[in-house]
Design a protein around this motif. Structure first.
Motif, PDB file in Angstrom:
ATOM      1  N   LEU A   1      -8.036  11.619  26.026  1.00 49.75           N
ATOM      2  CA  LEU A   1      -6.907  10.703  26.166  1.00 49.75           C
ATOM      3  C   LEU A   1      -5.892  11.013  25.078  1.00 49.75           C
ATOM      4  CD1 LEU A   1      -8.096   7.052  26.919  1.00 49.75           C
ATOM      5  CD2 LEU A   1      -6.908   8.640  28.421  1.00 49.75           C
ATOM      6  N   ALA A   2      -4.614  10.883  25.434  1.00 50.22           N
ATOM      7  CA  ALA A   2      -3.540  11.042  24.458  1.00 50.22           C
ATOM      8  C   ALA A   2      -2.627   9.830  24.562  1.00 50.22           C
ATOM      9  CB  ALA A   2      -2.758  12.322  24.724  1.00 50.22           C
ATOM     10  N   ALA A   3      -1.958   9.498  23.448  1.00 46.78           N
ATOM     11  CA  ALA A   3      -1.019   8.372  23.434  1.00 46.78           C
ATOM     12  C   ALA A   3       0.289   8.823  22.804  1.00 46.78           C
ATOM     13  CB  ALA A   3      -1.597   7.195  22.661  1.00 46.78           C
TER      14      ALA A   3
ATOM     15  N   MET B   1       2.655   5.239  26.133  1.00 43.63           N
ATOM     16  CA  MET B   1       2.141   5.897  27.329  1.00 43.63           C
ATOM     17  C   MET B   1       0.779   6.514  27.006  1.00 43.63           C
ATOM     18  SD  MET B   1       4.239   5.177  29.650  1.00 43.63           S
ATOM     19  CE  MET B   1       3.516   6.188  30.937  1.00 43.63           C
ATOM     20  N   VAL B   2      -0.229   6.067  27.741  1.00 38.57           N
ATOM     21  CA  VAL B   2      -1.586   6.597  27.585  1.00 38.57           C
ATOM     22  C   VAL B   2      -1.819   7.594  28.712  1.00 38.57           C
ATOM     23  CG1 VAL B   2      -4.043   6.028  27.519  1.00 38.57           C
ATOM     24  CG2 VAL B   2      -2.372   4.457  26.530  1.00 38.57           C
TER      25      VAL B   2
ATOM     26  N   ALA C   1      -0.775   9.105  33.787  1.00 37.07           N
ATOM     27  CA  ALA C   1      -0.402   8.296  32.627  1.00 37.07           C
ATOM     28  C   ALA C   1      -0.265   6.836  33.046  1.00 37.07           C
ATOM     29  CB  ALA C   1       0.897   8.792  32.016  1.00 37.07           C
ATOM     30  N   ALA C   2      -0.470   5.949  32.087  1.00 33.38           N
ATOM     31  CA  ALA C   2      -0.322   4.514  32.330  1.00 33.38           C
ATOM     32  C   ALA C   2       0.333   3.883  31.104  1.00 33.38           C
ATOM     33  CB  ALA C   2      -1.672   3.870  32.600  1.00 33.38           C
TER      34      ALA C   2
ATOM     35  N   VAL D   1      -4.018  -0.753  17.774  1.00 36.64           N
ATOM     36  CA  VAL D   1      -4.539  -0.903  19.134  1.00 36.64           C
ATOM     37  C   VAL D   1      -5.614   0.158  19.308  1.00 36.64           C
ATOM     38  CG1 VAL D   1      -4.068  -0.765  21.593  1.00 36.64           C
ATOM     39  CG2 VAL D   1      -2.393  -1.783  20.085  1.00 36.64           C
ATOM     40  N   THR D   2      -6.814  -0.251  19.696  1.00 32.40           N
ATOM     41  CA  THR D   2      -7.924   0.680  19.908  1.00 32.40           C
ATOM     42  C   THR D   2      -8.237   0.735  21.394  1.00 32.40           C
ATOM     43  OG1 THR D   2      -8.850   0.171  17.738  1.00 32.40           O
ATOM     44  CG2 THR D   2     -10.313   1.225  19.333  1.00 32.40           C
ATOM     45  N   VAL D   3      -8.172   1.953  21.962  1.00 32.92           N
ATOM     46  CA  VAL D   3      -8.437   2.167  23.387  1.00 32.92           C
ATOM     47  C   VAL D   3      -9.808   2.822  23.516  1.00 32.92           C
ATOM     48  CG1 VAL D   3      -7.673   3.250  25.519  1.00 32.92           C
ATOM     49  CG2 VAL D   3      -5.980   2.412  23.861  1.00 32.92           C
TER      50      VAL D   3
END
Length: 666
Positions: A485-487, A508-509, A545-546, A564-566
Motif C-alpha cells: 500500500l502507498a499513501a 489517496m491510498v 486507489a481510494a 492515521v494508521t491503515v
C-alpha cells in the motif's frame, strides 16, 4: 473582495476576503444566523453600516461546483452462470456527473451510467470486484468494491436407478429405493397408489408389515430440487403366501414381480434332492423352454458341485460342493445394461462367490430385460422357495475429477467433483491426505491462499452404503504476489485552524503491489483528528486507489500532532500517515463609539442585551469618561444590542437610553 459559498440545503456558508491578492478564510462551515436557521431560499443582498458608511459594488452570483460524494455504494451480487448481474451507485455533487465502472480495477468500455449490467456471467467471473468512479468538474470519488459471486446452474433431478418391485409374504416389510443425480439438496416424497405417504421423505422407503390387502399396490417417488422434479417408474408390491416350486425334467417358469431392465438383486433358496442332480435355475426374458433362453444361470451340476454360466461355459470361482437335502441361499446381482451378473451362495452361514462380472449366456448376450425365473432338472429334482427381488446399491464412481487450480496469493481456489452411485452420496475433501473440517459437499473453496499452500494436493472421498472411492488429486499452484500500500501524501499539515472550526484534507491510498489488498481497519490518534471515507473493509485491486479524508477540528489552542494508521494484509502494514496542526483561539470584541453630550456630564453608562429593545444590563461599574467602550465579553455566533446613557455632573441624574445599535458576532 468578499466571497461567500452558500449551501441553502445545509444552511451553512464559507466566507473569505481577498487581501493582497490572496483569499483569506474568514470562516468555514458557518451556520446561518439563528433567526434564519431554517431558511430555504434567498433573493436579496442587504447591507447596513451602524457607524460610518460602506460601498458595495460588483455583485456577482455564480454556481459552486461540489465534488462528487457517493451516497449509495454498489452492493455485492450473486447470480447463476448465464445470468447477468446489475450494479448501481448513487451520489451527490454538481452536475453534470460522469460515471466509469471498473472490473478488477480496469475500466469497462461503455459502462458510463449510474447502473451497470454485466454480460451473462461465467465461472471465470466468480470473485470479480466492481467499482465505479464518479467525476465532475470539481473532482472524483471511487466507490467501495462490490463482489460478483457466480454459482453453477442448478441441474434438475434425473433418476439413475428406478425402484424395483418387491414380493413378500404377509407380515413382512418391503423396502423400495431410488437413486438420482442433480443439484443438491434433493427431496423425496414416496407415494402409494398415487397418494403421498406421510414421513416417507428419504431415498429409501420401508413399508409397515404387509397384509394381503397390500397386494398389487404401486409405489412411486417424486425427486425434487430447486431446478425441478421427476417421478419414478411404478414398483409393484406383491404380497403372496409362501410358495415353493419343485423342478424336475420339465421346464417350470415363475413370473418376476415386474419386468426388470436395469440393476437388481435376485435371491432364492434351492434344495437339491440328491447329490448327483443336474439342475439349472436362471433368468429369461419370457417363459423358457430351452437352456439357450436363459441369460444368468446357477447350477447344481452332476459332479456334486455348484457353478454358474459365464458366456459360453460354466465356471466356479471356488470349489463349492452341495449336499442332498440342504437348503442353499443364492444371490444374483444383475446388471442388464452391462449384460453381466455376480453370483454367490450362502454356505455354512457365509456368502461364497460363485463368480463375479459373469457374462450373460452367449445366446442372450444382448438381452435388455428379464421377466421370468425358469428352472429344469435333467437328473433328479430340486425345490426353489422364497424368491425375492430387490434393488442393488451401486458404489460411487467419479465422473468428473477435481481439476488443478492456479491462484495468486490472497485469492481462494475452488475444487469440484461429480460422481454417480446410489444416493445418498457423502463427500469428504482432503488436503495432502488430511481431512478438511466441514468440507463435505461436492465443491470446496479454500481460504485465501498463501505461499505455503503452493503444491498442495486436494482429493475427495465419495461414499455411500455400498462403498467409497477416492478422486485423483487436484494441485493448487499459488503464484507469489506483492502486497503493498502507498499513501499520498505521507505527511499532512493542516496549518492553523480556528478553534471550533475544522479543515479537511484527502489522502489517496493506492494498491502499489500485484495482488489484491484488503484494508482491515483505520486508526486515528491525536486530539482533534478524525478520518472518514469508508475504506475499512475495502479490497483494492492492483493499481486501484481510494480516498481517505482526514479532518482536523481543534478543541483548544495549541500545536497538535497525530497519525492515521491503515491496517491491511500488505507487507508494509501498518502504514502510518503523520498529522500536524495548530489550533488558534478565536477572540471577538465590539468597539462602541458615540457623540458626546452637549450638556455637562459626569460620564456615560453602557448597556447590552441579547434581545432588541431590552431588558438591558449595565456593562460598566463606574461612568465611562470617554465617548467609546470596548465589550470583550461577547461570544461567537451571538447577536448583541447596545444603548448608552449620560450621567449629569450635578446630582448624578441619568438620561434616557440612546438609539439602539446591534453587533453580530461571527
Amino acid at each position: 473582495h468578499f466571497i461567500l459559498d452558500v449551501n441553502l440545503t445545509a444552511h451553512t456558508y464559507n466566507a473569505s476576503v481577498v487581501v493582497n491578492g490572496a483569499p483569506v478564510a474568514i470562516g468555514t462551515n458557518l451556520a446561518f444566523r439563528t433567526e434564519q436557521a431554517g431558511v430555504s431560499s434567498v433573493n436579496n443582498l442587504a447591507a447596513v453600516a451602524t457607524l460610518g458608511s460602506q460601498t458595495i459594488c460588483n455583485v456577482k452570483l455564480s454556481a459552486v461546483s461540489v465534488a462528487p460524494s457517493i451516497t449509495t455504494q454498489p452492493l455485492s451480487q450473486t447470480v447463476t452462470a448465464g445470468q447477468a448481474a446489475t450494479f448501481s451507485a448513487a451520489g451527490t455533487g454538481t452536475a453534470p456527473m460522469s460515471y466509469q465502472w471498473q472490473k478488477n480495477g480496469i475500466a469497462i468500455s461503455g459502462a458510463t451510467s449510474s447502473t451497470y449490467q454485466t454480460p451473462p456471467a461465467t465461472a471465470s467471473d466468480n470473485g470479480s470486484l466492481f467499482t465505479v468512479v464518479m467525476s465532475n468538474s470539481a473532482g472524483s470519488a471511487t466507490s467501495s468494491g462490490a463482489t460478483l459471486t457466480v454459482k453453477s446452474p442448478a441441474v434438475a433431478p434425473s433418476i439413475t436407478a428406478q425402484p424395483l418391485g418387491q414380493t413378500v409374504t404377509p407380515g413382512q416389510t418391503a423396502t423400495f429405493s431410488v437413486a438420482a443425480t442433480g443439484t443438491a439438496p434433493m427431496s423425496y416424497q414416496w407415494r402409494k397408489n398415487g397418494a403421498g405417504i406421510s414421513g416417507a421423505t428419504g431415498s429409501a422407503y420401508q413399508t409397515p408389515a404387509t397384509t394381503t390387502s397390500d397386494n398389487g399396490s404401486l409405489f412411486t417417488v417424486v425427486v425434487s430440487n430447486s431446478a425441478g422434479s421427476v417421478t419414478s417408474n411404478s414398483a409393484t408390491l406383491m404380497v403372496t403366501s409362501p410358495a415353493c416350486v419343485v423342478s424336475s425334467g420339465t421346464w417350470t417358469n415363475s413370473a418376476l414381480p415386474q419386468v426388470e431392465t436395469g440393476m437388481f438383486r435376485l435371491e432364492f433358496d434351492a434344495t437339491p434332492a440328491s447329490t448327483g442332480i443336474d439342475g439349472v435355475i436362471g433368468l429369461s426374458s419370457g417363459p423358457a423352454s430351452a437352456y439357450t433362453s436363459l441369460a444368468a444361470i446357477v447350477r447344481f451340476n452332476s459332479t456334486g458341485m455348484i457353478d454358474a454360466r459365464n458366456g459360453a461355459a460354466y465356471t466356479a470361482a471356488a470349489a463349492i460342493r452341495y449336499s442332498a437335502g440342504t437348503s442353499y441361499h443364492f444371490i444374483l446381482d444383475v446388471n442388464l445394461t452391462a449384460h453381466t451378473y455376480n453370483a454367490s451362495v450362502v454356505v455354512n452361514g457365509a456368502a461364497v462367490a460363485v463368480g463375479t462380472n459373469l457374462a450373460f449366456r452367449t445366446e442372450q448376450a444382448g438381452v435388455s430385460s428379464v421377466s421370468n425365473l425358469a428352472t429344469v432338472t435333467a437328473l433328479g429334482s430340486q425345490t426353489i422357495c422364497n424368491v425375492k427381488v430387490s434393488a442393488v446399491s451401486v458404489a460411487p464412481s467419479i465422473t468428473t475429477q477435481p481439476s488443478s487450480q492456479t491462484v495468486t496469493a490472497g485469492q481462494a481456489a475452488t475444487f469440484s467433483v461429480a460422481g454417480t452411485g446410489t444416493a445418498p452420496l457423502s463427500y469428504q475433501w482432503q488436503k495432502n491426505g488430511v481431512a478438511i473440517s466441514g468440507a463435505t459437499s461436492s465443491t470446496y473453496q479454500t481460504p485465501p491462499a498463501t505461499a505455503s499452500d503452493n503444491g498442495s494436493q486436494f482429493t475427495v472421498v465419495l461414499s455411500n452404503s455400498a462403498g467409497s472411492v477416492t478422486s485423483s488429486s487436484g494441485t493448487l499452484t499459488v503464484n507469489t504476489g506483492t502486497f503493498l500500500l502507498a499513501a499520498n501524501p505521507m505527511q499532512v499539515s493542516f496549518g492553523s485552524v480556528n478553534v471550533s472550526s475544522d479543515n479537511v484534507q484527502n489522502v489517496m491510498v493506492t494498491n502499489s503491489g500485484t495482488s489484491n489488498v484488503t484494508i482491515s481497519g483505520v486508526l486515528v490518534s491525536g486530539a482533534g483528528f478524525n478520518a472518514g471515507g469508508g475504506i475499512a473493509g475495502l479490497i483494492l485491486s492492483p493499481g486501484q486507489a481510494a480516498p481517505l479524508s482526514v479532518t482536523f477540528a481543534p478543541a483548544a489552542a495549541g500545536s497538535v500532532s497525530g497519525s492515521v494508521t491503515v491496517k491491511s494484509n500488505a507487507t508494509n502494514s501498518p502504514m502510518t500517515i503523520a498529522l500536524t496542526g495548530t489550533g488558534v483561539a478565536q477572540t471577538h470584541l465590539v468597539d462602541l463609539r458615540w457623540t458626546a453630550s452637549t450638556s455637562s456630564v459626569l460620564g456615560y453608562n453602557v448597556y447590552s442585551s441579547r434581545v432588541s429593545g431590552g431588558p438591558y444590563a449595565k456593562l460598566n461599574s463606574t461612568p465611562v469618561t470617554t465617548t467609546s467602550y470596548t465589550d470583550t465579553t461577547v461570544q461567537s455566533g451571538q447577536t448583541y444590542f447596545y444603548v448608552t446613557t449620560a450621567v449629569a455632573s450635578s446630582g448624578g441624574t441619568e438620561s434616557g437610553f440612546s438609539a439602539e445599535a446591534s453587533a453580530v458576532i461571527p
